[in-house]
Design a protein around this motif. Structure first.
Motif, PDB file in Angstrom:
ATOM      1  N   ASN A  38       0.955  -1.030  -0.105  1.00 29.17           N
ATOM      2  CA  ASN A  38       0.031  -0.100  -0.102  1.00 29.17           C
ATOM      3  C   ASN A  38       0.752   1.376   0.020  1.00 29.17           C
ATOM      4  O   ASN A  38       1.694   1.276   0.617  1.00 29.17           O
ATOM      5  CB  ASN A  38      -1.032  -0.041   1.233  1.00 29.17           C
ATOM      6  N   ILE A  39       0.568   2.043  -0.823  1.00 27.36           N
ATOM      7  CA  ILE A  39       1.284   3.340  -0.961  1.00 27.36           C
ATOM      8  C   ILE A  39       0.489   4.468  -0.846  1.00 27.36           C
ATOM      9  O   ILE A  39      -0.786   4.539  -1.585  1.00 27.36           O
ATOM     10  CB  ILE A  39       1.821   3.625  -2.421  1.00 27.36           C
ATOM     11  N   GLU A  40       0.854   5.478  -0.127  1.00 29.12           N
ATOM     12  CA  GLU A  40       0.030   6.847  -0.387  1.00 29.12           C
ATOM     13  C   GLU A  40       0.642   8.063  -0.515  1.00 29.12           C
ATOM     14  O   GLU A  40       2.069   8.125  -0.592  1.00 29.12           O
ATOM     15  CB  GLU A  40      -0.200   6.930   1.668  1.00 29.12           C
ATOM     16  N   LEU A  41       0.184   8.680  -1.820  1.00 28.36           N
ATOM     17  CA  LEU A  41       0.901   9.977  -2.386  1.00 28.36           C
ATOM     18  C   LEU A  41       0.085  11.139  -1.770  1.00 28.36           C
ATOM     19  O   LEU A  41      -1.265  11.120  -1.835  1.00 28.36           O
ATOM     20  CB  LEU A  41       0.689   9.823  -3.704  1.00 28.36           C
ATOM     21  N   SER A  42       0.829  11.989  -1.089  1.00 27.82           N
ATOM     22  CA  SER A  42       0.030  13.322  -0.860  1.00 27.82           C
ATOM     23  C   SER A  42       0.876  14.747  -1.474  1.00 27.82           C
ATOM     24  O   SER A  42       2.108  14.669  -1.520  1.00 27.82           O
ATOM     25  CB  SER A  42       0.608  13.235   0.765  1.00 27.82           C
ATOM     26  N   PHE A  43      -0.080  15.394  -2.232  1.00 26.29           N
ATOM     27  CA  PHE A  43       0.305  16.538  -2.902  1.00 26.29           C
ATOM     28  C   PHE A  43       0.669  17.573  -1.691  1.00 26.29           C
ATOM     29  O   PHE A  43      -0.139  17.951  -1.011  1.00 26.29           O
ATOM     30  CB  PHE A  43      -0.703  16.633  -3.674  1.00 26.29           C
ATOM     31  N   GLU A  44       1.839  18.202  -1.784  1.00 23.34           N
ATOM     32  CA  GLU A  44       2.291  19.233  -0.978  1.00 23.34           C
ATOM     33  C   GLU A  44       2.496  20.365  -1.518  1.00 23.34           C
ATOM     34  O   GLU A  44       2.586  21.635  -0.776  1.00 23.34           O
ATOM     35  CB  GLU A  44       3.565  18.704  -0.244  1.00 23.34           C
ATOM     36  N   GLY A  45       2.969  20.515  -3.040  1.00 23.11           N
ATOM     37  CA  GLY A  45       2.911  21.888  -3.837  1.00 23.11           C
ATOM     38  C   GLY A  45       3.679  21.536  -4.820  1.00 23.11           C
ATOM     39  O   GLY A  45       3.714  20.509  -5.512  1.00 23.11           O
ATOM     40  N   ASN A 223      -5.604  12.455 -10.302  1.00 24.31           N
ATOM     41  CA  ASN A 223      -5.288  13.936 -10.366  1.00 24.31           C
ATOM     42  C   ASN A 223      -5.226  14.425  -9.048  1.00 24.31           C
ATOM     43  O   ASN A 223      -5.813  14.781  -8.041  1.00 24.31           O
ATOM     44  CB  ASN A 223      -6.357  14.719 -10.915  1.00 24.31           C
ATOM     45  N   LEU A 224      -3.741  14.282  -8.498  1.00 23.46           N
ATOM     46  CA  LEU A 224      -3.091  14.776  -7.420  1.00 23.46           C
ATOM     47  C   LEU A 224      -3.720  16.268  -6.852  1.00 23.46           C
ATOM     48  O   LEU A 224      -3.826  16.673  -5.871  1.00 23.46           O
ATOM     49  CB  LEU A 224      -1.736  14.484  -6.995  1.00 23.46           C
ATOM     50  N   GLU A 225      -3.716  17.219  -7.981  1.00 22.44           N
ATOM     51  CA  GLU A 225      -4.153  18.411  -7.722  1.00 22.44           C
ATOM     52  C   GLU A 225      -5.426  18.699  -6.944  1.00 22.44           C
ATOM     53  O   GLU A 225      -5.738  19.577  -6.240  1.00 22.44           O
ATOM     54  CB  GLU A 225      -3.917  19.308  -9.028  1.00 22.44           C
ATOM     55  N   LYS A 226      -6.261  17.743  -7.491  1.00 26.27           N
ATOM     56  CA  LYS A 226      -7.667  17.792  -6.957  1.00 26.27           C
ATOM     57  C   LYS A 226      -8.038  16.932  -5.811  1.00 26.27           C
ATOM     58  O   LYS A 226      -8.697  17.371  -4.842  1.00 26.27           O
ATOM     59  CB  LYS A 226      -8.719  17.128  -8.099  1.00 26.27           C
ATOM     60  N   SER A 227      -7.418  15.797  -5.649  1.00 29.30           N
ATOM     61  CA  SER A 227      -7.915  14.941  -4.536  1.00 29.30           C
ATOM     62  C   SER A 227      -6.530  15.032  -3.340  1.00 29.30           C
ATOM     63  O   SER A 227      -6.948  14.834  -2.303  1.00 29.30           O
ATOM     64  CB  SER A 227      -7.668  13.383  -5.111  1.00 29.30           C
ATOM     65  N   HIS A 228      -5.207  15.580  -4.018  1.00 34.07           N
ATOM     66  CA  HIS A 228      -4.290  16.088  -3.096  1.00 34.07           C
ATOM     67  C   HIS A 228      -3.838  14.825  -2.173  1.00 34.07           C
ATOM     68  O   HIS A 228      -2.539  14.595  -1.570  1.00 34.07           O
ATOM     69  CB  HIS A 228      -4.796  16.794  -1.514  1.00 34.07           C
ATOM     70  N   VAL A 229      -4.690  13.789  -1.794  1.00 31.73           N
ATOM     71  CA  VAL A 229      -4.058  12.480  -0.969  1.00 31.73           C
ATOM     72  C   VAL A 229      -4.684  11.105  -1.658  1.00 31.73           C
ATOM     73  O   VAL A 229      -5.980  11.154  -1.925  1.00 31.73           O
ATOM     74  CB  VAL A 229      -4.393  12.479   0.607  1.00 31.73           C
ATOM     75  N   TYR A 230      -3.893  10.372  -2.127  1.00 33.90           N
ATOM     76  CA  TYR A 230      -4.503   8.925  -2.465  1.00 33.90           C
ATOM     77  C   TYR A 230      -3.570   7.979  -1.946  1.00 33.90           C
ATOM     78  O   TYR A 230      -2.419   7.896  -1.718  1.00 33.90           O
ATOM     79  CB  TYR A 230      -4.238   9.013  -4.171  1.00 33.90           C
ATOM     80  N   SER A 231      -4.522   6.798  -1.554  1.00 34.10           N
ATOM     81  CA  SER A 231      -3.808   5.530  -0.964  1.00 34.10           C
ATOM     82  C   SER A 231      -4.300   4.337  -1.923  1.00 34.10           C
ATOM     83  O   SER A 231      -5.507   4.211  -2.046  1.00 34.10           O
ATOM     84  CB  SER A 231      -4.034   5.464   0.429  1.00 34.10           C
ATOM     85  N   GLY A 232      -3.593   3.434  -2.079  1.00 33.91           N
ATOM     86  CA  GLY A 232      -3.890   2.397  -2.806  1.00 33.91           C
ATOM     87  C   GLY A 232      -2.789   1.136  -2.931  1.00 33.91           C
ATOM     88  O   GLY A 232      -1.528   1.481  -2.768  1.00 33.91           O
ATOM     89  N   LYS A 233      -3.271   0.067  -3.297  1.00 29.54           N
ATOM     90  CA  LYS A 233      -2.219  -1.075  -3.510  1.00 29.54           C
ATOM     91  C   LYS A 233      -1.459  -1.154  -4.717  1.00 29.54           C
ATOM     92  O   LYS A 233      -2.273  -1.345  -5.798  1.00 29.54           O
ATOM     93  CB  LYS A 233      -2.965  -2.410  -3.055  1.00 29.54           C
ATOM     94  N   LEU A 234      -0.156  -0.958  -4.621  1.00 30.59           N
ATOM     95  CA  LEU A 234       0.546  -0.894  -6.162  1.00 30.59           C
ATOM     96  C   LEU A 234       0.494  -2.407  -6.816  1.00 30.59           C
ATOM     97  O   LEU A 234       1.071  -3.402  -6.178  1.00 30.59           O
ATOM     98  CB  LEU A 234       2.021  -0.545  -6.028  1.00 30.59           C
ATOM     99  N   LYS A 235      -0.097  -2.386  -8.156  1.00 34.40           N
ATOM    100  CA  LYS A 235      -0.238  -3.851  -8.708  1.00 34.40           C
ATOM    101  C   LYS A 235       0.689  -3.708  -9.987  1.00 34.40           C
ATOM    102  O   LYS A 235       0.928  -4.888 -10.575  1.00 34.40           O
ATOM    103  CB  LYS A 235      -1.586  -4.061  -8.932  1.00 34.40           C
ATOM    104  N   GLY A 236       1.120  -2.797 -10.600  1.00 33.05           N
ATOM    105  CA  GLY A 236       2.196  -2.767 -11.592  1.00 33.05           C
ATOM    106  C   GLY A 236       2.765  -1.522 -11.909  1.00 33.05           C
ATOM    107  O   GLY A 236       2.477  -0.710 -11.516  1.00 33.05           O
ATOM    108  N   ILE A 237       3.560  -1.390 -12.785  1.00 35.59           N
ATOM    109  CA  ILE A 237       4.075  -0.378 -13.251  1.00 35.59           C
ATOM    110  C   ILE A 237       4.495  -0.583 -14.795  1.00 35.59           C
ATOM    111  O   ILE A 237       5.017  -1.612 -15.434  1.00 35.59           O
ATOM    112  CB  ILE A 237       5.664   0.138 -12.621  1.00 35.59           C
ATOM    113  N   LYS A 238       3.974   0.182 -15.752  1.00 43.74           N
ATOM    114  CA  LYS A 238       4.265   0.128 -16.934  1.00 43.74           C
ATOM    115  C   LYS A 238       4.349   1.670 -17.604  1.00 43.74           C
ATOM    116  O   LYS A 238       3.671   2.574 -17.340  1.00 43.74           O
ATOM    117  CB  LYS A 238       3.075  -0.554 -17.665  1.00 43.74           C
ATOM    118  N   GLY A 239       5.446   1.790 -18.626  1.00 41.93           N
ATOM    119  CA  GLY A 239       5.544   3.156 -19.071  1.00 41.93           C
ATOM    120  C   GLY A 239       5.902   4.068 -18.309  1.00 41.93           C
ATOM    121  O   GLY A 239       6.772   3.496 -17.312  1.00 41.93           O
TER     122      GLY A 239
END
Length: 265
Positions: A38-45, A223-239
């Motif tokens: 689980n990864i949380e991304l928090s927009f700070e600026g 869209n981090l500018e709108k949601s500011h915080v997101y948390s979810g389970k990473l299932k893949g990376i592509k591109g």
């Protein structure tokens, strides 16, 4: 664990499976090791990647002023056929433009959703293909400058796509077209100036495998500018995308210049 960083595009390494790295503070994260976590991304600026000021990002990690003044984002970046350094003509900074434009470039075919034609500096092979999420790629010509690559791409895109359907790429809905066959068909459409540079003896296909445990069936773009915080389970990376279990996808490159806190739970 928690990390603060200004987002830049993920660094990559082509092995049996693409290895992904993200710059954080004075270190880097090996993103492949975070699959199923689980990864949380928090927009700070914001922080412009050019001037370093905390100004709103306009495009490509640059603030408005830098985007319209920096030589690193001239029109010839997106449209190589507009390159003029080979004629000793300046756009924004001739020394910089010569350093980038007057070096070997590759025109290639890639298979990311459908077959597409593209251009990259030779030093950016296979990085460019990975960033586009290509599963396969093959070179067509190697030319000595960006202008020749650009006019070649313009000629070929009359007969083949020059864009990727990023939604299909992320869903792994890839066409089964034969790149070698497509390359041979396109050879006849090369501009006269590019014909001597056709790579007749290089029909090698590069195959690329991505660290993906689960492809999304639907796609919800974060869209981090709108949601500011997101948390979810990473299932893949592509591109340049992070793929999460709830079908959310996050384009790291499109968010360059965003200051974020990354929390690994």
């Amino acid at each position: 664990m928690q990390y603060q960083t200004v987002l830049k595009k993920m660094k990559t390494e082509l092995n049996y499976q693409v290895q992904y790295y993200l710059d954080v503070e004075n270190d880097f994260l090996v993103l492949n090791q975070l699959l199923d976590k689980n990864i949380e991304l928090s927009f700070e600026g914001y922080q412009c990647l050019c001037c370093g000021k905390e100004k709103k990002i306009f495009r490509q990690g640059f603030c408005y002023d830098c985007f319209y003044n920096s030589a690193a984002v001239g029109d010839w970046i997106m449209k190589p056929e507009l390159s003029t350094a080979h004629e000793d003509i300046e756009d924004r900074d001739l020394d910089y433009e010569k350093s980038v434009q007057l070096q070997p470039h590759i025109v290639y075919l890639a298979l990311s959703s459908n077959v597409k034609v593209g251009v990259t500096r030779k030093t950016q092979v296979p990085t460019r293909w990975i960033d586009q999420g290509a599963s396969k790629a093959i070179e067509i010509v190697e030319v000595p400058n960006r202008y020749l690559a650009g006019i070649t791409e313009v000629a070929l895109k009359e007969h083949v796509a020059d864009k990727t359907s990023w939604q299909k790429m992320l869903k792994n809905e890839i066409s089964t077209d034969d790149l070698i066959e497509a390359r041979e068909k396109l050879k006849q459409y090369l501009p006269e100036d590019a014909q001597p540079y056709f790579l007749a003896n290089n029909g090698k296909i590069t195959e690329i495998n991505y660290p993906v445990l689960q492809y999304p069936k639907k796609i919800k773009s974060l869209n981090l500018e709108k949601s500011h915080v997101y948390s979810g389970k990473l299932k893949g990376i592509k591109g340049q995308y992070l793929l999460f279990e709830d079908t959310t996808v996050f384009n790291v490159r499109n968010n360059e210049g965003f200051r974020v806190i990354i929390t690994i739970k």
